[in-house]
Design an enzyme around this catalytic site. Structure first.
Site, mmCIF file in Angstrom:
data_model
loop_
_atom_site.group_PDB
_atom_site.id
_atom_site.type_symbol
_atom_site.label_atom_id
_atom_site.label_comp_id
_atom_site.label_asym_id
_atom_site.label_seq_id
_atom_site.Cartn_x
_atom_site.Cartn_y
_atom_site.Cartn_z
ATOM 1 N N ARG A 89 0.872 -1.173 0.000
ATOM 2 C CA ARG A 89 0.000 0.000 0.000
ATOM 3 C C ARG A 89 0.917 1.233 0.000
ATOM 4 N NH1 ARG A 89 -3.430 -3.118 -1.356
ATOM 5 N NH2 ARG A 89 -5.334 -3.672 -0.224
ATOM 6 N N HIS A 105 -1.841 -0.244 -9.738
ATOM 7 C CA HIS A 105 -2.377 -1.206 -8.754
ATOM 8 C C HIS A 105 -2.853 -2.497 -9.449
ATOM 9 C CE1 HIS A 105 -4.163 -1.433 -4.461
ATOM 10 N NE2 HIS A 105 -4.030 -2.650 -4.962
HETATM 11 P P1 NAP Z 1 -0.703 -11.845 4.897
HETATM 12 O O1 NAP Z 1 -0.741 -13.263 4.469
HETATM 13 O O2 NAP Z 1 -1.611 -11.388 5.980
HETATM 14 O O3 NAP Z 1 0.812 -11.521 5.299
HETATM 15 C C1 NAP Z 1 1.186 -10.336 5.891
HETATM 16 C C2 NAP Z 1 2.651 -10.404 6.262
HETATM 17 O O4 NAP Z 1 3.055 -9.109 6.730
HETATM 18 C C3 NAP Z 1 2.910 -11.400 7.395
HETATM 19 O O5 NAP Z 1 4.126 -12.052 7.206
HETATM 20 C C4 NAP Z 1 2.994 -10.477 8.611
HETATM 21 O O6 NAP Z 1 3.792 -10.985 9.675
HETATM 22 C C5 NAP Z 1 3.675 -9.267 7.994
HETATM 23 N N1 NAP Z 1 3.503 -8.084 8.833
HETATM 24 C C6 NAP Z 1 2.385 -7.589 9.397
HETATM 25 N N2 NAP Z 1 2.659 -6.532 10.160
HETATM 26 C C7 NAP Z 1 3.996 -6.349 10.091
HETATM 27 C C8 NAP Z 1 4.899 -5.434 10.687
HETATM 28 N N3 NAP Z 1 4.465 -4.484 11.534
HETATM 29 N N4 NAP Z 1 6.215 -5.554 10.413
HETATM 30 C C9 NAP Z 1 6.640 -6.548 9.588
HETATM 31 N N5 NAP Z 1 5.850 -7.436 8.985
HETATM 32 C C10 NAP Z 1 4.536 -7.342 9.246
HETATM 33 O O7 NAP Z 1 -0.979 -10.876 3.655
HETATM 34 P P2 NAP Z 1 -0.794 -11.167 2.083
HETATM 35 O O8 NAP Z 1 -1.964 -11.908 1.576
HETATM 36 O O9 NAP Z 1 0.567 -11.717 1.875
HETATM 37 O O10 NAP Z 1 -0.911 -9.678 1.515
HETATM 38 C C11 NAP Z 1 -0.034 -8.656 1.951
HETATM 39 C C12 NAP Z 1 -0.538 -7.304 1.482
HETATM 40 O O11 NAP Z 1 -0.362 -7.175 0.075
HETATM 41 C C13 NAP Z 1 -2.046 -7.061 1.651
HETATM 42 O O12 NAP Z 1 -2.352 -6.672 2.975
HETATM 43 C C14 NAP Z 1 -2.308 -5.964 0.652
HETATM 44 O O13 NAP Z 1 -2.155 -4.705 1.255
HETATM 45 C C15 NAP Z 1 -1.214 -6.145 -0.393
HETATM 46 N N6 NAP Z 1 -1.751 -6.552 -1.698
HETATM 47 C C16 NAP Z 1 -1.516 -5.760 -2.787
HETATM 48 C C17 NAP Z 1 -1.991 -6.123 -4.017
HETATM 49 C C18 NAP Z 1 -1.716 -5.286 -5.237
HETATM 50 O O14 NAP Z 1 -2.246 -5.538 -6.311
HETATM 51 N N7 NAP Z 1 -0.842 -4.315 -5.160
HETATM 52 C C19 NAP Z 1 -2.705 -7.325 -4.181
HETATM 53 C C20 NAP Z 1 -2.917 -8.115 -3.045
HETATM 54 C C21 NAP Z 1 -2.437 -7.725 -1.809
HETATM 55 P P3 NAP Z 1 3.391 -12.366 10.425
HETATM 56 O O15 NAP Z 1 3.792 -13.459 9.452
HETATM 57 O O16 NAP Z 1 4.218 -12.359 11.631
HETATM 58 O O17 NAP Z 1 1.910 -12.317 10.663
HETATM 59 C C1 GLV Z 2 -5.417 -5.611 -3.590
HETATM 60 O O1 GLV Z 2 -4.748 -4.646 -3.440
HETATM 61 C C2 GLV Z 2 -5.778 -6.500 -2.532
HETATM 62 O O2 GLV Z 2 -5.512 -6.203 -1.368
HETATM 63 O O3 GLV Z 2 -6.359 -7.570 -2.841
#
Ligand code: NAP
Ligand code: GLV
Length: 313
Positions: free
Chosen positions: A228, A276
């Site tokens: 983000r 995005h």
């Molecule tokens: P997820 O499975 O919830 O993983 C989040 C990771 O971030 C976990 O490893 C978590 O640590 C870590 N984290 C949380 N707070 C932190 C902190 N304060 N310091 C360091 N690490 C921290 O999420 P995901 O599915 O991988 O997705 C991650 C993010 O990608 C989403 O929240 C979204 O904002 C973004 N996203 C972007 C797009 C796009 O098109 N640009 C698409 C999809 C998602 P723990 O392992 O210890 O819980």
């Molecule tokens: C996209 O940014 C998502 O969080 O799925």
């Protein structure tokens, strides 16, 4: 069983309704509108619907997000505090994230911009090759998506560092963690030349990549932000690119989207922008995942992907 689709985009509403109806043929799946009086068991949307929606849907057992990141949903005061929120987990996004990040990094490492300039000038000038050992990758966020990005880099022989809130252990990866203290964040940055930002937006991650953090990256580092916009401080990135400490950035997410036309990111020569799209929701596998979770919930089983509201993700 009834499922209500409340996506803000009418075309997406139709697609979700059709996909969920296909996955759950016994369910009644319908789209929210002001005249709707049927009470649903499950709702699905990207942003939080109005207060009126929740007032008229008192029987919801869970609210599904059509995306992975839920910070906007959680920020809405309309969302009932006790309603479980369930996010998408991968559902086709991990592979997209991996190809976006690896592809971007390889373009830099293989100097494709330089060769494109040479081609325009019809110049034949081999540049010195690059040693992978000089390109350690650091993934900030080792969740469902971050782990797949890490694996994709590791498969190509990169040395990969990971950083997460709690400590993890993955074969072949140096893992740093928030719980390890501030020193670990510095050590993670100092060991990273390609930084991939892929953690959720929470109070702890907002503005995390400020000038002091970015300055600790290896000189001539590159930044990829696919999480983000709010995790990265815009002025800090620009200042460090202009000073030459950072060599480039690929930005897919922004504090304001669409990125305003007068934003300096648009015209900065070292910045590459995408709107995005690094990992978009693919409705087929996403509806399949949501349907499988609804079936489990109906049988009284626990499901993964339930958002911990106290953590913010
Ligand atoms: P997820 O499975 O919830 O993983 C989040 C990771 O971030 C976990 O490893 C978590 O640590 C870590 N984290 C949380 N707070 C932190 C902190 N304060 N310091 C360091 N690490 C921290 O999420 P995901 O599915 O991988 O997705 C991650 C993010 O990608 C989403 O929240 C979204 O904002 C973004 N996203 C972007 C797009 C796009 O098109 N640009 C698409 C999809 C998602 P723990 O392992 O210890 O819980
Ligand atoms: C996209 O940014 C998502 O969080 O799925």
């Amino acid at each position: 069983m009834r499922i209500i689709v409340a996506h803000h985009n009418p075309a997406s509403c139709e697609r979700w309704r059709n996909a969920l109806a296909h996955e759950l043929p016994d369910a009644e799946v319908f789209i929210w509108n002001d005249a709707e009086t049927r009470k649903a068991d499950y709702a699905i949307a990207w942003a939080a619907p109005s207060q009126e929606f929740f007032a008229r849907q008192p029987r919801l057992k869970a609210f599904f997000s059509t995306g992975a990141g839920v910070e906007k949903l959680l920020a809405s005061s309309n969302l009932p505090v006790a309603l479980p929120v369930i996010r998408l987990e991968d559902a086709g996004m991990g592979a997209q994230m991996a190809t976006y990040c690896v592809g971007t990094a390889l373009n830099w490492i293989r100097q494709r911009d330089e060769y494109a300039k040479q081609q325009q000038a019809k110049r034949w000038q081999p540049l010195p090759g690059e040693d992978m050992a000089d390109w350690p990758v650091g993934i900030f966020g080792l969740g469902v998506l971050g782990r797949q990005v890490a694996e994709a880099f590791a498969a190509l022989g990169f040395s990969v560092n990971g950083y997460s809130r709690s400590i993890h252990s993955f074969p072949g990866m140096r893992c740093f963690a928030e719980s390890g203290g501030a020193g670990d964040f510095s050590a993670f940055l100092a060991a990273t030349r390609i930084l991939v930002i892929l953690a959720p937006l929470t109070p702890q991650t907002r503005d995390r990549f400020d000038r002091s953090a970015l300055a600790q990256l290896v000189p001539n580092s590159y930044v990829i932000n696919v999480a983000r916009g709010e995790l990265l401080v815009d002025d800090a990135l620009l200042a460090l690119l202009d000073s030459g400490h950072l060599a480039g950035a690929a930005l897919d997410v922004f504090r304001q989207e669409p990125l305003p036309p007068d934003h300096r990111f648009w015209t900065h020569p070292a910045i590459r922008i995408t709107p995005h799209v690094s990992a978009i929701t693919v409705i087929g596998p996403s509806a399949h995942q949501v349907a499988a979770k609804i079936r489990s919930l109906e049988q009284g089983a626990a499901v993964s992907g339930v958002v911990d509201r106290s953590r913010g993700y």
